[in-house]
Motif scaffolding. Structure first.
Motif, short mmCIF file in Angstrom:
data_model
loop_
_atom_site.label_atom_id
_atom_site.label_comp_id
_atom_site.label_asym_id
_atom_site.label_seq_id
_atom_site.Cartn_x
_atom_site.Cartn_y
_atom_site.Cartn_z
N THR A 150 -39.40 7.34 -12.64
CA THR A 150 -38.31 8.31 -12.74
C THR A 150 -38.85 9.55 -13.42
N VAL A 151 -38.72 10.69 -12.77
CA VAL A 151 -39.21 11.96 -13.31
C VAL A 151 -38.03 12.92 -13.45
N SER A 152 -37.99 13.64 -14.56
CA SER A 152 -36.91 14.61 -14.76
C SER A 152 -37.46 15.85 -15.47
N ILE A 153 -36.76 16.97 -15.26
CA ILE A 153 -37.08 18.23 -15.94
C ILE A 153 -35.81 18.74 -16.60
N THR A 194 -38.87 20.47 -20.63
CA THR A 194 -39.35 19.14 -21.00
C THR A 194 -39.43 18.28 -19.75
N VAL A 195 -40.61 17.77 -19.48
CA VAL A 195 -40.84 16.88 -18.33
C VAL A 195 -40.91 15.45 -18.86
N SER A 196 -40.03 14.59 -18.36
CA SER A 196 -39.98 13.19 -18.80
C SER A 196 -40.30 12.28 -17.63
N VAL A 198 -42.14 19.38 -10.69
CA VAL A 198 -43.25 18.57 -11.17
C VAL A 198 -43.30 17.32 -10.31
N GLY A 199 -44.50 16.92 -9.89
CA GLY A 199 -44.67 15.70 -9.12
C GLY A 199 -45.59 14.74 -9.84
N ALA A 217 -43.42 10.67 -7.07
CA ALA A 217 -42.04 11.04 -7.39
C ALA A 217 -42.04 12.51 -7.82
N ASN A 218 -40.88 13.14 -7.83
CA ASN A 218 -40.83 14.54 -8.24
C ASN A 218 -39.46 14.88 -8.80
N ALA A 219 -39.41 16.00 -9.47
CA ALA A 219 -38.16 16.53 -10.03
C ALA A 219 -38.24 18.05 -9.99
#
Length: 650
Positions: free
Chosen positions: A444-447, A463-465, A527-528, A539-541
């Motif tokens: 799971t990717v989030s920005i 913030t990239v998580s 971001v991937g 995955a990407n966000a």
């Protein structure tokens, strides 16, 4: 550690990659740049893999004691080692001294924009294949092979250019000159190559000893075809461009798998990444590329318990299970070791196998190590029945009614039945308990960050998580991160990788700066993620960076009170807006003018709510009594605004 700069000279790419003279610094050095991984394929069964680092000051070859198996072209890395004679020998010879700054994201799905460029030489102007034949080879024959192998998910599209005669001699192997002069010739003809991620250079046989050369992985790749205009040659080199290594065989003499074995680099007789015949990529390789066991791709059975598993013919267009993965333990790094089992039939690209040994009469068994692109080894389940370097593998399939037993791993594989519709395989684990099975899943990717509009030229931090969703039986994974920002913008990831155990989460910061000339609009940034295990970790966000319109900048300023006692603290705030939209990142200068006429300046920056804040402490003496003026000067891009207020001290 010395950071090297300004001493590397550019050198051509390929077998002629003799490094330019470089004076040794005499000290350990650190370099940062883009990795270029190249494989040279020779007709005599040899191959050479070379790693180069492209820096702003030139190019240097990297020397490993043991070459890494996960790094792809296009990856941005930092390396440490000893520089001498145009090569960098990594400290202790291991890939542990390679730090990934930004990974190359996979480019294995969908349309592959490809340019085929035909060139010959100043001393050999022959044209061994016509332009139309070369075009048909790549965009019909090879493209159809990839479309079939990927279950209609990947294909080639583009244009063929040439023939061009370039000012290079065929008596030298200078592939850097070949692609440089070829690109110049295309540009001189009025064509534009900027829209092609993949380039294939074809030329009459020259002094290079190899038949093909290619980048391994990356979204922008090159392949060189040296006089061998065939599906085998072009499809093989494009496989390297997709990030694949060779398809090996493992010959252990009179046993299928033992302590003394010989690995043949091209020995897999059923895989185009070998050198024997054109056949589908192995299940391990297709899983890496996302063509199996990912999303809408056909599945692979994971044998998590003893039982009977059915699989379809491997090269058929149906979308049922195409292979079986069977765990056989872990290596010293905690990576899962697998058996992959598949069933070939003389269908499509595998048609030629119908008359070869027993390849289409039983199931093929391979070894592979999770995430190791170099680890696909075909086994011979009927050992010592043929002679010759590859001959014994022609009948290497496990036949109906036969079993293969790995006592060390406690695994037995038996082919129960097989016909034109598929194969049924029994998998048995000793004690009916298989080794723990690792199941990979997309993270799971989030920005997250400010959504307020900012002036053009502003820097916004996000913030990239990332959360690791693999099952608990999996080893920790190093996730590679890559940013996506509009052209002409700048962006920096504080960390290019995050190493996380299953269930764990981590974060880093992405800082994005727009050009000062950016027009008012919302711009997508992203971001991937990827990892060495293949597309399972893709995955990407995304988020929106909003540039405020260049309207009138406005400002209001105030204090928390209008009157203060001596030695009390004044809290100041200024609200900065652009067309009534709060401005993030505006520079604000608070100027406090005392009763005596002297001034104090406090600097601040507006936040996502548009407010800039500061404090001022009044004096203790009688001289502090009186009226004060507070002025706030705001700057955002090329716009400015000013506001004033006052307060008193008793």
């Amino acid at each position: 550690m010395l950071l090297l700069s300004g001493i590397l000279a550019g050198v051509p790419v390929g077998a002629s990659l003799a490094a330019a003279p470089v004076t040794s610094t005499g000290k350990p050095v650190a370099l940062e740049g883009e990795l270029d991984v190249l494989v040279e394929d020779y007709a005599d069964g040899r191959s050479v893999t070379r790693h180069f680092l492209k820096t702003t000051h030139g190019r240097v070859e990297l020397k490993f004691g043991r070459k890494p198996t996960t790094l792809l072209s296009g990856t941005r890395v930092r390396v440490r080692g000893q520089l001498a004679g145009g090569t960098l020998a990594l400290d202790d010879g291991s890939s542990a001294n390679v730090e990934v700054v930004q990974a190359a994201l996979p480019y294995t799905m969908g349309e592959q924009r490809t340019a085929v460029i035909l060139v010959n030489f100043q001393d050999d102007t022959s044209q061994p294949v016509t332009s139309s034949a070369a075009h048909s080879l790549v965009f019909t024959t090879v493209s159809n092979f990839y479309q079939e192998a990927s279950f209609q998910q990947t294909w080639l599209a583009g244009q063929t250019f040439g023939w061009y005669t370039i000012p290079v001699s065929k008596s030298v192997c200078d592939t850097g000159a070949i692609y440089t002069e070829a690109d110049k010739a295309v540009a001189a003809s009025g064509a534009d190559l900027s829209g092609y991620g993949r380039k294939i250079y074809m030329f009459p046989r020259n002094a290079c000893g190899w038949t093909g050369l290619a980048n391994v992985g990356g979204s922008v790749t090159r392949a060189w075809i040296n006089g061998s205009f065939t599906l085998q040659a072009v499809g093989h080199e494009l496989g390297h461009n997709q990030g694949l290594s060779h398809a090996h065989s493992r010959d252990c003499g009179s046993v299928t798998l033992g302590g003394t074995c010989t690995v043949s680099d091209y020995g897999d007789v059923a895989d185009i990444m070998g050198a024997v015949r054109v056949g589908h990529f192995s299940p391990f390789q297709k899983e890496l590329m996302g063509w199996l066991n990912d999303g809408v791709s056909p599945p692979i059975h994971t044998a998590s318990t003893s039982g009977r598993y059915s699989i379809e013919p491997y090269s058929s267009s149906s979308v049922g299970p195409k292979a079986i993965k069977i765990p056989r333990g872990t290596d010293t790094s905690g990576r899962t070791l697998w058996y992959y089992v598949e069933y070939r039939q003389p269908i499509g690209a595998d048609a030629s196998m119908g008359t070869v040994g027993n390849l289409t009469k039983g199931v093929l068994v391979r070894l592979a190590t999770e995430g190791d692109r170099y680890s696909s080894d075909l086994l011979d389940t009927t050992p010592a029945s043929y002679s010759g370097s590859t001959g014994d593998f022609q009948d290497g399939a496990l036949a109906t009614g036969q079993s293969y037993n790995d006592a060390g791993a406690g695994v037995t594989i038996t082919l129960a039945s097989a016909d034109t519709t598929g194969a049924t395989v029994d998998v048995t684990f000793s004690g009916s308990t298989p080794p723990p099975t690792c199941t990979r899943a997309a993270p799971t990717v989030s920005i997250s960050g400010s959504t307020a509009a900012v002036a053009a030229g502003s820097t916004v931090s996000y913030t990239v998580s990332l959360s690791n969703k693999d099952s608990s039986a999996c080893a920790a994974t190093t996730f590679n991160l890559a940013k996506s920002i509009p052209g002409g913008w700048t962006g920096t990831l504080a960390a290019g990788t995050l190493s996380l155990s299953p269930g764990a989460s981590g974060s880093t910061t992405l800082s994005v700066t727009s050009p000062s000339t950016a027009t008012a609009a919302g711009y997508g940034i992203g971001v991937g993620s990827s990892s060495a295990v293949g597309n399972a970790h893709t995955a990407n966000a995304s988020a929106i960076y909003t540039v405020a319109s260049s309207g009138t900048l406005s400002e209001t300023v105030g204090t928390n009170k209008t009157s203060y006692l001596r030695a009390e603290t004044v809290s100041m705030s200024a609200l900065v807006k652009n067309n009534d939209v709060p401005v993030n990142g505006a520079s604000v200068k608070f100027t406090v003018t005392l009763p005596s006429g002297s001034t104090t300046v406090i600097s601040a920056t507006s936040g996502s709510d548009g407010y800039a804040r500061g404090t001022y402490k009044t004096g203790k003496g009688k001289g502090a009594i009186g009226s004060y003026t507070l002025r706030a000067d705001a700057t955002s891009g090329s716009s400015t605004a000013t506001a004033s207020t006052g307060f008193s001290v008793q």
